[in-house]
Design a protein around this motif. Structure first.
Motif, short mmCIF file in Angstrom:
data_model
loop_
_atom_site.label_atom_id
_atom_site.label_comp_id
_atom_site.label_asym_id
_atom_site.label_seq_id
_atom_site.Cartn_x
_atom_site.Cartn_y
_atom_site.Cartn_z
N VAL A 197 5.68 -22.39 -9.09
CA VAL A 197 6.19 -21.09 -8.65
C VAL A 197 7.71 -21.04 -8.81
O VAL A 197 8.27 -20.05 -9.30
CB VAL A 197 5.78 -20.81 -7.19
CG1 VAL A 197 6.48 -19.57 -6.65
CG2 VAL A 197 4.27 -20.63 -7.09
N GLY A 198 8.39 -22.13 -8.42
CA GLY A 198 9.84 -22.19 -8.58
C GLY A 198 10.26 -22.09 -10.03
O GLY A 198 11.20 -21.33 -10.37
N GLY A 199 9.57 -22.79 -10.90
CA GLY A 199 9.89 -22.76 -12.33
C GLY A 199 9.70 -21.39 -12.95
O GLY A 199 10.57 -20.90 -13.69
N PHE A 200 8.58 -20.77 -12.61
CA PHE A 200 8.33 -19.44 -13.17
C PHE A 200 9.26 -18.37 -12.55
O PHE A 200 9.55 -17.36 -13.20
CB PHE A 200 6.87 -19.04 -12.99
CG PHE A 200 5.97 -19.68 -14.01
CD1 PHE A 200 6.03 -19.31 -15.35
CD2 PHE A 200 5.08 -20.67 -13.64
CE1 PHE A 200 5.21 -19.90 -16.29
CE2 PHE A 200 4.27 -21.28 -14.58
CZ PHE A 200 4.33 -20.90 -15.91
N THR A 201 9.71 -18.62 -11.32
CA THR A 201 10.70 -17.71 -10.73
C THR A 201 12.02 -17.78 -11.49
O THR A 201 12.64 -16.74 -11.79
CB THR A 201 10.93 -18.05 -9.24
OG1 THR A 201 9.68 -18.01 -8.56
CG2 THR A 201 11.88 -17.07 -8.59
N VAL A 202 12.42 -19.01 -11.83
CA VAL A 202 13.63 -19.17 -12.64
C VAL A 202 13.45 -18.50 -14.00
O VAL A 202 14.34 -17.80 -14.51
CB VAL A 202 13.96 -20.67 -12.80
CG1 VAL A 202 15.09 -20.88 -13.81
CG2 VAL A 202 14.33 -21.27 -11.46
N MET A 203 12.26 -18.69 -14.60
CA MET A 203 11.98 -18.07 -15.90
C MET A 203 12.03 -16.54 -15.80
O MET A 203 12.53 -15.86 -16.69
CB MET A 203 10.59 -18.51 -16.37
CG MET A 203 10.22 -18.02 -17.76
SD MET A 203 8.56 -18.56 -18.23
CE MET A 203 8.88 -20.30 -18.50
N ARG A 204 11.50 -16.03 -14.68
CA ARG A 204 11.51 -14.58 -14.48
C ARG A 204 12.94 -14.04 -14.38
O ARG A 204 13.23 -12.94 -14.83
CB ARG A 204 10.73 -14.24 -13.20
CG ARG A 204 10.59 -12.76 -12.89
CD ARG A 204 11.17 -12.46 -11.54
NE ARG A 204 10.92 -11.11 -11.09
CZ ARG A 204 11.60 -10.03 -11.47
NH1 ARG A 204 12.56 -10.15 -12.38
NH2 ARG A 204 11.34 -8.85 -10.98
#
Lengths: 183, 93
Positions: free
Chosen positions: A168-175
């Motif tokens: 979730v943290g990684g995809f939040t950064v990606m978002r």
């Protein structure tokens, strides 16, 4: 305590623990599918329309497990969770911070879900501002799981839980760094 | 013109998959919790209900104190202390 009551308490305790882990997994799916709508990362998996349908559906995956988790702990007299502790945080006779974070996460999640269901009747800016609180709710849920989760300290459940939180943290950064072109 | 088919997952498959994942997690966690009902390393421990402390010792239950199954039969201890002086030697000593 008679054997039936003792067995019932044990069943409630086990159900509350298992449903807490399942509710955490359902929250991960809900947040990931929400992020999927704002990035291109999941486009290979499915269409945006299907991902939106899944994101809307995840509330119905999370609500039963969340209800069993909270209801089981309230009914289990050993856990000493009062019905008011579901709504008002930091009032429990022990573990005020750890349990209170879960209460706050529940409160925020309920508001996010309720405003999503009422999206058509509230201004878009209000809905969007409230909906972004789901990141806060998820962070509170992770903290609650880490501080209060009986099984989060175990090797298998703990590792999977932290991997899910990292996703979730990684995809939040990606978002944030590479949002969908349509945004 | 050949029509391209979309091989990506439909929404019903995604919903089924999400429900299956959450259910598998639930039953897996239930299995783990049932195998470890009391986790010694659990971070939270609710306070145990206060037990009324009594300084008077409680008599341990015995056959004599329980409701008799057969009223005509006494299973309580029949040994009583005597007022006679203690026996200190036998015929052989």
């Amino acid at each position: 305590m008679n054997p039936f009551a003792e067995n019932l308490e044990t069943v409630l305790w086990l159900a509350a623990r298992a449903s807490g882990v399942a509710a955490y997994a359902a929250l991960v799916i809900a947040v990931l599918t929400g992020l999927a709508l704002r990035t291109d990362a999941f486009d290979a998996l499915s269409t945006r329309r299907a991902l939106r349908a899944l994101h809307d559906f995840t509330s119905w995956v999370w609500i039963p497990f969340g209800t069993v988790h909270v209801g089981g702990l309230v009914l289990d007299t050993t856990a000493r969770i009062a019905p008011s502790d579901i709504v008002v945080p930091f009032l429990t006779p022990y573990g005020q911070l750890a349990i209170g974070l879960g209460t706050l996460s529940l409160d925020v999640t309920v508001v996010v879900v309720a405003t999503s269901w009422a999206k058509a009747s509230i201004p878009y800016a209000v809905w969007r501002a409230v909906h972004r609180l789901s990141y806060v709710a998820f962070a509170l849920a992770v903290a609650h799981s880490a501080l209060a989760g009986t099984d989060f300290g175990s090797s298998v459940i703990g590792v999977l839980g932290w991997i899910a939180a990292a996703c979730v943290g990684g995809f939040t950064v990606m978002r944030l760094l590479w949002p969908r072109a349509a945004d | 013109m050949e029509r391209m088919t979309d091989a990506r997952m439909p929404d019903w498959a995604l919903k089924l998959g999400a429900s299956a994942v959450a259910s598998i997690v639930f039953f897996g966690a239930l299995n783990y919790a049932a195998a470890h009902p009391r986790n010694a390393s659990a971070p939270l421990r609710p306070p145990v209900a206060a037990v009324a402390a009594s300084t008077e010792p409680e008599p341990s239950p015995s056959f004599g104190e329980a409701a008799p199954l057969f009223p005509f039969l006494t299973l309580g201890s029949g040994v009583r202390t005597t007022t006679h002086p203690p026996v200190t030697r036998s015929h052989v000593s």
